[in-house]
Scaffold this motif. Structure first.
Motif, PDB file in Angstrom:
ATOM      1  N   SER A 245       0.825  -1.208   0.000  1.00 56.91           N
ATOM      2  CA  SER A 245       0.000   0.000   0.000  1.00 56.91           C
ATOM      3  C   SER A 245       0.860   1.259   0.000  1.00 56.91           C
ATOM      4  CB  SER A 245      -0.928   0.000   1.221  1.00 56.91           C
ATOM      5  OG  SER A 245      -0.196   0.131   2.424  1.00 56.91           O
ATOM      6  N   ARG A 246       2.021   1.192   0.642  1.00 58.49           N
ATOM      7  CA  ARG A 246       2.909   2.360   0.680  1.00 58.49           C
ATOM      8  C   ARG A 246       3.531   2.651  -0.683  1.00 58.49           C
ATOM      9  NH1 ARG A 246       7.432   1.922   4.899  1.00 58.49           N
ATOM     10  NH2 ARG A 246       7.913   3.912   3.908  1.00 58.49           N
ATOM     11  N   ILE A 247       3.905   1.589  -1.423  1.00 54.82           N
ATOM     12  CA  ILE A 247       4.553   1.789  -2.720  1.00 54.82           C
ATOM     13  C   ILE A 247       3.552   1.675  -3.862  1.00 54.82           C
ATOM     14  CG2 ILE A 247       6.781   0.990  -1.864  1.00 54.82           C
ATOM     15  CD1 ILE A 247       6.317  -1.684  -3.140  1.00 54.82           C
ATOM     16  N   THR A 248       2.256   1.527  -3.508  1.00 53.37           N
ATOM     17  CA  THR A 248       1.115   1.467  -4.444  1.00 53.37           C
ATOM     18  C   THR A 248       1.260   0.383  -5.502  1.00 53.37           C
ATOM     19  OG1 THR A 248       1.977   3.157  -5.967  1.00 53.37           O
ATOM     20  CG2 THR A 248       0.684   3.930  -4.084  1.00 53.37           C
ATOM     21  N   SER A 249       1.895  -0.714  -5.144  1.00 54.15           N
ATOM     22  CA  SER A 249       1.993  -1.847  -6.072  1.00 54.15           C
ATOM     23  C   SER A 249       2.511  -3.069  -5.327  1.00 54.15           C
ATOM     24  CB  SER A 249       2.926  -1.522  -7.248  1.00 54.15           C
ATOM     25  OG  SER A 249       4.254  -1.317  -6.784  1.00 54.15           O
ATOM     26  N   GLY A 250       2.175  -4.231  -5.867  1.00 53.29           N
ATOM     27  CA  GLY A 250       2.742  -5.473  -5.361  1.00 53.29           C
ATOM     28  C   GLY A 250       3.988  -5.809  -6.157  1.00 53.29           C
ATOM     29  N   GLN A 251       5.135  -5.809  -5.502  1.00 56.74           N
ATOM     30  CA  GLN A 251       6.411  -6.003  -6.186  1.00 56.74           C
ATOM     31  C   GLN A 251       6.970  -7.394  -5.874  1.00 56.74           C
ATOM     32  OE1 GLN A 251       8.024  -3.881  -8.171  1.00 56.74           O
ATOM     33  NE2 GLN A 251       7.132  -1.867  -7.804  1.00 56.74           N
ATOM     34  N   PRO A 252       7.144  -8.258  -6.885  1.00 61.35           N
ATOM     35  CA  PRO A 252       7.663  -9.612  -6.604  1.00 61.35           C
ATOM     36  C   PRO A 252       9.104  -9.624  -6.117  1.00 61.35           C
ATOM     37  CG  PRO A 252       7.556  -9.217  -8.966  1.00 61.35           C
ATOM     38  CD  PRO A 252       6.863  -8.058  -8.317  1.00 61.35           C
ATOM     39  N   ASN A 253       9.849  -8.552  -6.351  1.00 61.48           N
ATOM     40  CA  ASN A 253      11.245  -8.495  -5.891  1.00 61.48           C
ATOM     41  C   ASN A 253      11.408  -7.626  -4.643  1.00 61.48           C
ATOM     42  OD1 ASN A 253      10.708  -6.066  -7.088  1.00 61.48           O
ATOM     43  ND2 ASN A 253      12.608  -5.957  -8.272  1.00 61.48           N
ATOM     44  N   ALA A 254      10.313  -7.345  -3.968  1.00 65.55           N
ATOM     45  CA  ALA A 254      10.372  -6.504  -2.767  1.00 65.55           C
ATOM     46  C   ALA A 254      11.000  -7.253  -1.601  1.00 65.55           C
ATOM     47  CB  ALA A 254       8.964  -6.047  -2.387  1.00 65.55           C
ATOM     48  N   ALA A 255      11.542  -6.490  -0.654  1.00 65.82           N
ATOM     49  CA  ALA A 255      12.027  -6.999   0.641  1.00 65.82           C
ATOM     50  C   ALA A 255      13.145  -8.025   0.512  1.00 65.82           C
ATOM     51  CB  ALA A 255      10.853  -7.587   1.432  1.00 65.82           C
ATOM     52  N   GLN A 256      13.994  -7.888  -0.493  1.00 67.42           N
ATOM     53  CA  GLN A 256      15.141  -8.792  -0.593  1.00 67.42           C
ATOM     54  C   GLN A 256      16.155  -8.451   0.496  1.00 67.42           C
ATOM     55  OE1 GLN A 256      16.791  -9.098  -4.518  1.00 67.42           O
ATOM     56  NE2 GLN A 256      14.821  -9.469  -5.484  1.00 67.42           N
ATOM     57  N   GLY A 257      16.602  -9.458   1.217  1.00 68.16           N
ATOM     58  CA  GLY A 257      17.512  -9.255   2.338  1.00 68.16           C
ATOM     59  C   GLY A 257      16.823  -8.804   3.610  1.00 68.16           C
ATOM     60  N   PHE A 258      15.509  -8.732   3.590  1.00 66.10           N
ATOM     61  CA  PHE A 258      14.733  -8.266   4.736  1.00 66.10           C
ATOM     62  C   PHE A 258      14.955  -9.147   5.960  1.00 66.10           C
ATOM     63  CE2 PHE A 258      10.860  -7.949   7.265  1.00 66.10           C
ATOM     64  CZ  PHE A 258      10.622  -6.590   7.297  1.00 66.10           C
ATOM     65  N   GLU A 259      15.041 -10.453   5.731  1.00 71.97           N
ATOM     66  CA  GLU A 259      15.185 -11.385   6.857  1.00 71.97           C
ATOM     67  C   GLU A 259      16.470 -11.139   7.648  1.00 71.97           C
ATOM     68  OE1 GLU A 259      16.639 -12.601   3.044  1.00 71.97           O
ATOM     69  OE2 GLU A 259      14.535 -12.513   3.676  1.00 71.97           O
ATOM     70  N   LEU A 260      17.527 -10.724   6.974  1.00 70.35           N
ATOM     71  CA  LEU A 260      18.791 -10.465   7.667  1.00 70.35           C
ATOM     72  C   LEU A 260      18.692  -9.220   8.545  1.00 70.35           C
ATOM     73  CD1 LEU A 260      21.356 -11.280   4.834  1.00 70.35           C
ATOM     74  CD2 LEU A 260      20.417 -12.794   6.587  1.00 70.35           C
ATOM     75  N   ASP A 261      17.984  -8.201   8.057  1.00 72.59           N
ATOM     76  CA  ASP A 261      17.779  -7.004   8.870  1.00 72.59           C
ATOM     77  C   ASP A 261      16.982  -7.334  10.130  1.00 72.59           C
ATOM     78  OD1 ASP A 261      19.141  -5.452   7.050  1.00 72.59           O
ATOM     79  OD2 ASP A 261      17.339  -4.785   5.995  1.00 72.59           O
ATOM     80  N   VAL A 262      15.962  -8.162   9.978  1.00 75.11           N
ATOM     81  CA  VAL A 262      15.112  -8.517  11.118  1.00 75.11           C
ATOM     82  C   VAL A 262      15.900  -9.321  12.150  1.00 75.11           C
ATOM     83  CG1 VAL A 262      13.085  -9.846  11.823  1.00 75.11           C
ATOM     84  CG2 VAL A 262      12.982  -8.429   9.773  1.00 75.11           C
ATOM     85  N   ILE A 263      16.641 -10.323  11.689  1.00 77.30           N
ATOM     86  CA  ILE A 263      17.428 -11.145  12.611  1.00 77.30           C
ATOM     87  C   ILE A 263      18.500 -10.299  13.293  1.00 77.30           C
ATOM     88  CG2 ILE A 263      19.039 -13.086  12.759  1.00 77.30           C
ATOM     89  CD1 ILE A 263      17.426 -14.443  10.538  1.00 77.30           C
ATOM     90  N   SER A 264      19.143  -9.405  12.532  1.00 78.92           N
ATOM     91  CA  SER A 264      20.155  -8.516  13.121  1.00 78.92           C
ATOM     92  C   SER A 264      19.546  -7.669  14.226  1.00 78.92           C
ATOM     93  CB  SER A 264      20.760  -7.607  12.051  1.00 78.92           C
ATOM     94  OG  SER A 264      21.398  -8.351  11.041  1.00 78.92           O
ATOM     95  N   ALA A 265      18.357  -7.110  13.980  1.00 79.76           N
ATOM     96  CA  ALA A 265      17.697  -6.272  14.974  1.00 79.76           C
ATOM     97  C   ALA A 265      17.388  -7.067  16.239  1.00 79.76           C
ATOM     98  CB  ALA A 265      16.419  -5.670  14.393  1.00 79.76           C
ATOM     99  N   CYS A 266      16.920  -8.301  16.068  1.00 77.95           N
ATOM    100  CA  CYS A 266      16.590  -9.137  17.229  1.00 77.95           C
ATOM    101  C   CYS A 266      17.834  -9.461  18.046  1.00 77.95           C
ATOM    102  CB  CYS A 266      15.914 -10.427  16.773  1.00 77.95           C
ATOM    103  SG  CYS A 266      14.218 -10.214  16.191  1.00 77.95           S
TER     104      CYS A 266
END
Length: 332
Positions: A245-266
């Motif tokens: 909703s923020r980027i007004t589209s569904g992007q199949p290549n979105a959030a690449q590397g997201f899991e590493l940021d989340v684990i790092s934060a935890c």
């Protein structure tokens, strides 16, 4: 006539206990202290960092990471982890956009995104808990398959969103704060209560500390693990819908590397990779550290390649910090 001499010993033990307690408190809250110092230094040295607009933008930029970190905390606390969250965010956003495009119903689009996330999470839980597949292999395979499904469903193209009602889902403001920030705050509140004040949270920490002992104590370990991953997928699906909703589209290549940021934060927030230890406030601090570093690099126009390097350094530092804390606890 003999006299008895009574000699008094200095009260060294209480002083020693006080020093040990103080040292333990400093170690426990080291990241909080470090973030306060970091924030103060940046506010004094980096132009526009402490402005209201930038602080709100900073909170908005970490909203999705914060949401998913709340449930990743439970996975790590139970001695598991999930590498598929980035792909799940992309797939939930793509599926929600496709359903919205074909039906025009925001409700169906949201239900589709949430349902797909919950289904992916539950599938991971079944693979890990009942089929005994290693969490690394199971979630790595899911990461690849779900990302592939996102590209297949969207034919490799972004799926546009034209519904104002759906866009408001990620763009609306309440009390001056963006809705995603409020949703992330609600996640921290809900999962903080769940971790610290419910049987679910206590059992999660128990199976992370010693799964066999928890099983002997009557905890349904396999069922609990499935529920943890289901919650992980559900919240990740919600994060995917908000991102779409923020980027007004569904992007199949979105959030690449997201899991590493989340684990790092935890891990920066004190969640142990060995399981059995987690603090919701620590996770919040870890999320803010990750977001603040990225925010400052953007303000200073640091090249994206160096930003990748810094994210890797932070991840490595988080893992080393976890190892040092674990060794210190074993020695004591």
């Amino acid at each position: 006539m003999s006299t008895i001499e009574v000699t008094s010993q200095p009260a060294a033990a209480p002083a020693g206990r006080d020093r040990t307690r103080t040292r333990a408190l400093l170690v426990e809250h080291s990241m909080t202290i470090a973030y306060v110092v970091l924030f103060a230094v940046l506010a004094a040295t980096v132009q526009n960092f402490a402005s209201v607009a930038n602080i709100v933008g900073l909170m908005l930029s970490v909203a999705q990471i914060g949401m998913v970190a709340c449930t990743m905390m439970l996975c790590l606390a139970s001695r598991d982890f999930d590498l598929s969250v980035g792909s799940t965010i992309a797939f939930a956003g793509v599926l929600g956009a496709i359903v919205l495009e074909r039906t025009g119903s925001v409700t169906l689009a949201v239900l589709a995104g949430l349902g797909s996330g919950a289904l992916i999470g539950a599938g991971n839980g079944v693979l890990i808990a009942y089929l005994r597949v290693n969490a690394l292999i199971a979630t790595l395979a899911t990461m690849l398959m779900v990302r592939g499904l996102a590209f297949i469903a969207s034919h490799g193209q972004a799926v546009g969103i034209n519904s104002d009602a759906f866009i408001d889902f990620g763009d609306a403001r309440i009390g001056g704060l963006p809705l995603p920030v409020l949703v992330a705050g609600a996640c921290f509140l809900v999962f903080g209560v769940l971790l610290n004040h419910t049987v679910f949270g206590r059992n999660t920490l128990a199976i992370g500390g010693n799964p066999e002992a928890a099983r002997l104590a009557g905890v349904k370990v396999e069922k609990l693990r499935v529920w943890i991953f289901l919650l992980q997928g559900l919240v990740t699906g919600l994060a995917g819908l908000i991102l779409a909703s923020r980027i007004t589209s569904g992007q199949p290549n979105a959030a690449q590397g997201f899991e590493l940021d989340v684990i790092s934060a935890c891990v920066l927030g004190g969640v142990s990779l060995q399981g059995g230890k987690a603090r919701i406030f620590g996770v919040l601090i870890g999320v803010l550290i990750m977001g603040t570093v990225e925010n400052v690099m953007n303000l200073m126009d640091v090249d994206a390649f160096y930003q990748y390097l810094m994210r890797g350094v932070i991840l490595l530092a988080a893992v080393l910090l976890d190892q040092l804390k674990t060794r210190g606890e074993r020695r004591s």
